[in-house]
Scaffold this motif. Structure first.
Motif, PDB file in Angstrom:
ATOM      1  N   SER B 122      52.738  52.672  56.130  1.00 39.33           N
ATOM      2  CA  SER B 122      53.906  52.174  55.409  1.00 39.33           C
ATOM      3  C   SER B 122      53.528  51.888  53.960  1.00 39.33           C
ATOM      4  O   SER B 122      52.422  51.462  53.675  1.00 39.33           O
ATOM      5  CB  SER B 122      54.428  50.889  56.053  1.00 39.33           C
ATOM      6  OG  SER B 122      55.139  51.195  57.205  1.00 39.33           O
ATOM      7  N   GLN B 128      55.294  48.862  59.608  1.00 44.09           N
ATOM      8  CA  GLN B 128      56.593  49.068  60.233  1.00 44.09           C
ATOM      9  C   GLN B 128      56.892  47.979  61.271  1.00 44.09           C
ATOM     10  O   GLN B 128      58.025  47.558  61.434  1.00 44.09           O
ATOM     11  CB  GLN B 128      56.600  50.432  60.903  1.00 44.09           C
ATOM     12  CG  GLN B 128      57.938  51.093  60.856  1.00 44.09           C
ATOM     13  CD  GLN B 128      57.812  52.596  61.022  1.00 44.09           C
ATOM     14  OE1 GLN B 128      56.893  53.092  61.659  1.00 44.09           O
ATOM     15  NE2 GLN B 128      58.745  53.322  60.449  1.00 44.09           N
ATOM     16  N   THR B 291      67.961  50.803  59.433  1.00 43.88           N
ATOM     17  CA  THR B 291      66.719  51.544  59.635  1.00 43.88           C
ATOM     18  C   THR B 291      66.644  52.108  61.046  1.00 43.88           C
ATOM     19  O   THR B 291      66.305  53.281  61.251  1.00 43.88           O
ATOM     20  CB  THR B 291      65.504  50.606  59.424  1.00 43.88           C
ATOM     21  OG1 THR B 291      65.705  49.891  58.213  1.00 43.88           O
ATOM     22  CG2 THR B 291      64.214  51.389  59.348  1.00 43.88           C
TER      23      THR B 291
END
Lengths: 134, 336
Positions: B122, B128, B291
């Motif tokens: 990430s 994440q 998301t």
């Protein structure tokens, strides 16, 4: 993202202040794709067991040069068990006289490495030790 | 894992907590189910983000903040969880997580739980799974959750979306005032901390940052030069607008940390009074939904397209027979 990473705690129990070896191993394990939690110098067995628990590691690597291994390691093994982490593999590196090795293996230490042990061997041994339980 | 799998978490069993965190980090199906069950128990903790460039002393400061929170109310001490993120190597996928080195003061305290995590690719300064881990700690009853980002510079601002209160940690001698006027990390600060305040250059660093802060609020500054906080005339505005305070700390000996804690608590109070707390929660949950929706849709959609079709399409892109835009249109129409 569900690939399982090997998590390793690298710790220096006891009072000697030489962590070059521990750092070299930490870095090598990183390069082998593992996640290494490095805790620094002068850790008590309680601190190490607590960190191993909170971090839910697969492996604990101990670096001991002080000669106090026969006092420190059994205590760490015991605490790991108390926490329910008997599956954690314990690797020891440093200055460990040959005559102490059988006893350490007996209490559950997976492998012991002296000066000059090849890094690739340590990496392979860790992978092998974790294979059957996965 | 069956229904009762969350009981050990709610009752604070530390080994169960540690194992669940691993599952969450690996995004296993079991972890997703457990997170679903834990969700109703979340929303109680104060999430405090700590970000800043590498070497500014974030870990040491987190150590001190946690220590002070543990001591703040001796009769009923806060339980403190720490999630410390360090970078994953983009080449080997490995990581060295070293934040615990600075947090040894906290060991042996059963009211503190420290978990290191690797960023695992990430780029926003968190991993994440950080949000999921924070949810677990929240459900497990930790009142204070400190989230330390990877050493972040300019665009690693994900933390502001996750945390209620974001501390941006600076230290003397890092970059000049041009760094301070760039967009990004300073804008997300609810509280600015100049750590290592015993180093030379601290006055320069402070005046550069103060100048920056005052620019962000030109109107008030015209009236109250330099007086950022507690100016009587702005009290009506204080209700809606938070003025990020600028504080000096020395994390290695704890100087200034008490004041920092007061500022953090004041910010939480401000958010609750003005409705900002709910607003932030809402924005965070909405972003999370967004998301997740995107990930799930893409995953499901991709699963329906034969890999052969997909690679053939990519080949057409390479040959410049199709533009990426056209390719997406074809895929959505099912004609690829």
């Amino acid at each position: 993202m569900s690939e399982r990473k090997i998590r390793v705690l690298v710790a220096k129990p006891g009072l000697d202040g030489h962590d070059r070896g521990a750092k070299v191993v930490a870095r090598a394990l990183r390069d082998a794709g593992m996640e290494v939690i490095y805790t620094g110098l002068r850790q008590t067995p309680e601190m190490i067991a607590e960190a191993a628990m909170q971090e839910d590691v697969d492996v604990v690597g101990l670096s001991i040069l002080s000669g106090a291994h026969m006092a420190l390691i059994p205590r760490i093994m015991e605490l790991l068990k108390v926490n329910g982490q008997e599956r954690v593999k314990v690797f020891v590196g440093g200055i460990i006289p040959d005559e102490d090795c059988p006893r350490l293996k007996e209490i559950g230490v997976t492998a012991i490495y002296g000066p000059g042990a090849p890094i690739e061997k340590i990496v392979n041994d860790i992978r092998l030790a974790l294979k059957p339980s996965k | 894992m069956v229904k009762s799998s969350i009981d050990p978490i709610l009752s604070g069993e530390r080994m169960a907590l540690a194992r669940l965190l691993t599952e969450v980090e690996n995004d296993s199906p079991a972890a997703r189910r457990t997170l679903d069950e834990l969700f109703p128990h979340t929303g109680k903790a104060h999430l405090i983000g700590v970000t800043g460039a590498p070497g500014t002393g974030k870990s040491s400061l987190v150590n001190q903040i946690a220590l002070h929170y543990r001591r703040a109310d001796a009769a009923n001490p806060n339980r403190v969880a720490i999630v410390a993120v360090d970078p994953t190597s983009p080449f080997t996928g490995g990581a060295v997580l070293g934040d615990r080195v600075r947090m040894r003061d906290l060991s042996g305290d059963p009211g503190v739980f420290i978990r290191s995590m690797a960023s695992r690719g990430s780029l926003g300064g968190l991993a994440q799974a950080t949000a999921g881990m924070v949810q677990v700690f929240d459900a497990a009853g930790f009142e204070i959750i400190l989230i330390e980002t990877v050493g972040a510079g300019q665009t690693e601002v994900d933390i502001a979306r996750l945390a209620h209160t974001t501390l941006v940690v600076e230290s003397p001698g890092l970059g000049d005032d041009i760094q301070a006027i760039k967009a990004g990390i300073l804008e997300i600060a609810d509280i600015l901390v100049i750590n290592k305040a015993d180093l030379p250059g601290v006055d320069n660093a402070e005046s550069a940052l103060r100048g920056m802060l005052s620019l962000a609020r030109p109107v008030e500054n015209l009236i109250h030069h330099g007086q950022v906080m507690s100016v009587p005339e702005t009290e009506s505005q204080e209700d809606s607008q938070w003025e990020p305070p600028l504080l000096r700390t020395i994390a290695t000996d704890g100087t200034g940390v008490e004041e920092l804690l007061a500022a953090i608590d004041q910010h939480a109070l401000h958010l609750r009074r003005t409705g900002g707390w709910k607003q932030r929660e809402r924005a965070r949950l909405e972003a999370e939904l967004q998301t997740l929706l995107t990930e799930t849709l893409v995953e499901e959609f991709r699963a329906r397209i034969p890999i052969k079709h997909y690679t053939a399409l990519v080949e057409k892109l390479v040959q410049r027979k199709l533009s990426p835009n056209e390719a997406v249109k074809l895929l959505l129409k099912g004609k690829a």
